[in-house]
Motif scaffolding. Sequence first.
Motif, short mmCIF file in Angstrom:
data_model
loop_
_atom_site.label_atom_id
_atom_site.label_comp_id
_atom_site.label_asym_id
_atom_site.label_seq_id
_atom_site.Cartn_x
_atom_site.Cartn_y
_atom_site.Cartn_z
N CYS A 48 -2.29 47.52 64.22
CA CYS A 48 -0.86 47.77 64.56
C CYS A 48 0.02 46.69 64.42
CB CYS A 48 -0.92 48.16 65.93
SG CYS A 48 0.60 48.45 66.67
N HIS A 50 2.53 46.01 65.87
CA HIS A 50 3.19 45.49 67.06
C HIS A 50 2.14 44.82 67.94
CE1 HIS A 50 5.79 45.54 70.42
NE2 HIS A 50 4.95 45.93 71.35
N CYS A 51 0.78 45.23 68.24
CA CYS A 51 0.05 44.91 69.41
C CYS A 51 -1.31 44.72 68.42
CB CYS A 51 -0.15 45.72 70.38
SG CYS A 51 -1.07 47.40 69.76
ZN LIG Z 1 0.11 48.92 69.07
#
Ligand SMILES: [Zn+2]
Length: 161
Positions: A48, A50-51
């Motif tokens: 991901c 983002h994370c």
């Molecule tokens: Zn994520």
Amino acid sequence: MTVSKPLTPPGARTALGTAHTKASCGGELVLQCCGQCAQVQYPHREVCKHCLSTELDWQVVSTGGAVCASSLLQHSLEPFFKEQGAWLMGSIKLDCGPVVLAHLLNECQQLNECKQANTRVKVINLLDASQQSVLLALPENASADQTTTLQDRLTNELTRG
Ligand SMILES: [Zn+2]
């Protein structure tokens, strides 16, 4: 006597590109979504953005978006596109998050040139003539005839003249 092979769009894909084709379904938009933070991913990736979770699944997402920019390609080194002449591509900011690159129906560019910034479009998966998933952007109010014209250009093999 030589038999010429029909022309098709480039069909080589990475493992993730092949997975995208397998997950795609006609008339919908399928992209990776994170199982931890729900961020929609594009381009396809292993973790991901983002994370950094590896829990990414292919899911049907909202098709809505707006054209950021478009470009009419006048020349291609790929024989399939070279034979077809000018080809419209664009970047689309999807309502669900990412900016994607997609084939554009000519009508999308005409609307942008009329100073209607952020032309609303829907982006769908389409299997091209190489049986690989590509993204296609259509005006939200595209007629069936307009849609068919671009789909035919992408999905039909070309025979050399
Ligand atoms: Zn994520």
